[in-house]
Design an enzyme around this catalytic site. Structure first.
Site, PDB file in Angstrom:
ATOM      1  CG  ASP A  82      -7.777   3.050   1.694  1.00  0.00           C
ATOM      2  OD1 ASP A  82      -7.456   1.898   2.048  1.00  0.00           O
ATOM      3  OD2 ASP A  82      -6.939   3.897   1.332  1.00  0.00           O
ATOM      4  CE  LYS A  83      -5.334  -0.726   7.039  1.00  0.00           C
ATOM      5  NZ  LYS A  83      -4.218  -0.876   7.892  1.00  0.00           N
ATOM      6  CG  HIS A  84      -4.088   5.570   6.634  1.00  0.00           C
ATOM      7  ND1 HIS A  84      -3.417   5.461   5.434  1.00  0.00           N
ATOM      8  CD2 HIS A  84      -3.239   6.169   7.491  1.00  0.00           C
ATOM      9  CE1 HIS A  84      -2.207   5.984   5.571  1.00  0.00           C
ATOM     10  NE2 HIS A  84      -2.062   6.420   6.805  1.00  0.00           N
ATOM     11  CB  SER A  85      -2.681   1.406  10.139  1.00  0.00           C
ATOM     12  OG  SER A  85      -1.768   1.378  11.200  1.00  0.00           O
ATOM     13  CB  THR A 122       1.490   0.060   3.482  1.00  0.00           C
ATOM     14  OG1 THR A 122       0.854  -0.157   4.729  1.00  0.00           O
ATOM     15  CG2 THR A 122       0.824  -0.775   2.419  1.00  0.00           C
ATOM     16  CE  LYS A 190      -5.556   6.423   3.457  1.00  0.00           C
ATOM     17  NZ  LYS A 190      -5.243   5.252   2.642  1.00  0.00           N
TER      18      LYS A 190
END
Ligand code: URA
Length: 449
Positions: A82-85, A122, A190
Site C-alpha cells: 500500500d501507499k499512504h500520503s 481519499t 497500515k
C-alpha cells in the site's frame, strides 16, 4: 491512573510510559476518555513532541485497539502492499495507484482517511460515488481484495478504531501538524491492514502539513523508524505540495480527473510523475519489478491496455457502486449548480500559491468539514486550476469555481485571487514535484530514470 494526570505530564514535557499510553488509548477506545481529553492530549503532544519510544508505543497501542489482518490465511498469491500520503490538496493519487498496482500483481487493502484539516481525504472522494460502501465488514474486504486486487476503504470498527476518534478531533482542533500524531495515525492503520510493504508519500510545501523539506524529512524518519520497529518494510518519497496536485480539487471533481487519467483522456504531467514515482517504488519494494525500467514498462502497459481502469470499475461495483460508473460518470457524480471562472486582477506568471488557503476554501464551499461529522457537498471545488509558472490573463482564469450558490462562489473570489501571487517574469525556481526518495538508511535523490 488518572487520565488528566497523563495529560498533565505530557503537557509539562515529560515522557509517558507504555502503561500510561496504553491507559489513554484504551480509554479512548472504550469511551472512558472524553473528546475534550483527547483534544487536550493532542495539543500537549503537538507542543511537547514524543520520543521515538513513545511514538512506537502509541502506534502499537492504537493497533491493539482493533484487529490486525493476517493475509497469509487468505492465500492471495501476491504481495500485500500500500501507499499512504500525509495529505494535501487535490491529492487523488490513491485512486489511480491502487488499481494500477493490482493490475501489476499486487494486492492493495487501502485503509484511507477522510479530509483532515485543509487537506482532502481519499475516503471522501470515494464516497462521491453513489452507493460505494467505504466501510464494509472485514469479510467483504477480504473478498474484494482477493477477487479484484484492491479495495479503498475507511477505518472499520475492527482496524485501528481509535484513530477514527483521534483523527476527527485533530481535524478540528489545529493538532494535525504533529510528527508523533501523524506517524501513529498512519502506521496504526497500515500495520493493522497486515501489509508486506508500504510506500509513504510525504508531502512538502505550503499545502502540506510539513511546510519545509527539513520538517518533511523529520516526519519521514519518524515513520520509517516506527515502521521498522513493527517489521513493516517502508520507503518514503518526498513530493511537492506547493501547488494543487493535478488540475482539480474537490471530491466528485477529483474522481472525474481520475477517470480521465486512467482512461488516458488527459493526464496532467505533474500528477503522472507523482503516480509513476510512487507506483514504481511499490513494485520495487514488493518484489513485483526488478528495476525502474521493468516497473515503468509494467505500469505503462496497465494504463495503456485499460486493465487499471477495468480494475477501478470492478472495485467500485464490488463495493456497491454503479456497475456502469466508469462508462457513465455524468449520471452518477454530483455537479454543482454554479460554475464560474476566477481571473487574476492583472496578468502575469504565477510565482507562488497559498495551497493551504485553497484547501480551506473547499471547506468553506462545503466540500470539507468545519465540524466533526459534517456531511459534505461532493460537487463543489475547483477545476482548471492554474499552476506555478503559468501565465494568466483576462483569457486564462486562475481556476474555475464549482459552488452550490452564487453567494458561495462570490464569497471566495477575492480569496482565490489573494492566494495567487504573480510576477512579470516566469519563475525559474519551481521545485520538482518528486523531490527525494528516503530509505531507512538515509536519503537518496536517485529516483531512477
Ligand atoms: N493521514 C493520516 O491518516 N493521518 C494523519 O495524521 C495525516 C495524514
Amino acid at each position: 491512573m488518572l487520565v488528566k494526570e497523563i495529560i498533565r505530564r505530557k503537557r509539562d514535557g515529560e515522557k509517558l510510559s507504555r502503561r500510561e499510553i496504553d491507559t489513554l488509548i484504551e480509554g479512548v477506545s472504550d469511551g472512558a476518555v472524553s473528546r475534550e481529553q483527547v483534544s487536550a492530549f493532542c495539543m500537549a503532544v503537538y507542543f511537547q513532541n514524543m520520543t521515538p519510544r513513545e511514538i512506537s508505543d502509541l502506534t502499537d497501542a492504537m493497533v491493539r485497539s482493533g484487529q490486525r489482518i493476517d493475509w497469509q490465511k487468505h492465500d492471495l498469491g501476491g504481495p500485500v502492499v500500500d501507499k499512504h500520503s500525509t495529505g494535501g490538496v487535490g491529492d487523488k493519487v490513491s485512486l489511480m495507484l491502487a488499481p494500477m498496482i493490482a493490475a501489476c500483481g499486487g494486492f492493495v487493502p487501502m485503509i484511507s482517511g477522510r479530509g483532515l484539516g485543509h487537506s482532502g481525504g481519499t475516503l471522501d472522494k470515494m464516497e462521491a460515488i453513489p452507493g460505494y460502501n467505504a466501510t464494509p465488514d472485514l469479510d467483504t474486504l477480504y473478498q474484494v481484495v482477493g477477487d479484484i486486487g484492491c479495495a479503498i476503504i475507511g477505518q472499520t470498527a475492527e482496524l485501528a478504531p481509535v484513530d477514527r476518534v483521534i483523527y476527527s478531533v485533530r481535524d478540528v482542533t489545529a493538532t494535525v501538524e504533529s510528527v508523533p500524531l501523524i506517524t501513529a495515525s498512519i502506521l496504526s492503520k497500515k500495520i493493522s491492514a497486515g501489509l508486506d510493504a508500504l510506500v509513504m508519500d510525504i508531502k512538502v510545501g505550503v499545502g502540506a502539513f510539513m511546510a519545509t523539506e527539513g520538517e518533511a524529512e523529520t516526519l519521514a524518519s519518524s515513520i520509517l523508524r516506527t515502521a521498522e520497529e513493527s517489521h513493516l518494510p517502508t520507503r518514503a518519497v518526498l513530493t511537492s505540495m506547493d501547488e494543487v496536485l493535478g488540475r482539480s480539487a474537490g471530491n466528485a471533481l477529483e474522481v472525474r480527473e481520475v477517470l480521465d487519467y486512467l482512461s488516458g483522456r488527459t493526464r496532467d504531467p505533474r500528477l503522472h510523475e507523482v503516480v509513476m514515482a510512487l507506483t514504481t517504488e511499490m513494485l520495487l519494494l514488493a518484489g513485483l519489478a526488478a528495476d525502474h525500467a521493468e516497473a515503468g514498462r509494467k505500469l505503462t502497459s496497465v494504463l495503456e491496455n485499460g486493465r487499471a481502469l477495468e480494475i477501478f470499475a470492478a472495485m467500485i461495483a464490488a463495493l456497491g457502486g454503479p456497475k456502469d460508473f466508469v462508462e457513465r460518470p455524468d449520471r452518477y457524480l454530483a455537479q454543482a449548480p454554479v460554475i464560474r471562472p476566477v481571473f487574476a486582477p492583472a496578468s502575469g506568471y504565477i510565482s507562488a500559491i497559498d495551497v493551504r488557503a485553497m484547501g480551506n476554501m473547499i471547506i468553506r464551499l462545503g466540500g470539507g468539514r468545519a465540524v466533526p461529522g459534517q456531511s459534505l457537498d461532493m460537487a463543489v471545488g475547483f477545476t482548471d486550476v492554474a499552476r506555478l509558472g503559468e501565465y494568466v490573463d483576462s483569457e486564462r482564469p486562475i481556476a474555475i469555481i464549482h459552488a452550490r450558490t452564487d453567494d458561495d462562489a462570490a464569497g471566495i473570489v477575492a480569496d482565490i485571487q489573494n492566494s495567487y501571487h504573480l510576477s512579470d517574469e516566469a519563475p525559474q525556481d519551481i521545485p520538482a514535484v518528486v523531490r527525494k526518495r528516503i530509505t531507512p538508511d538515509g536519503c537518496s535523490d536517485n529516483l531512477g530514470p
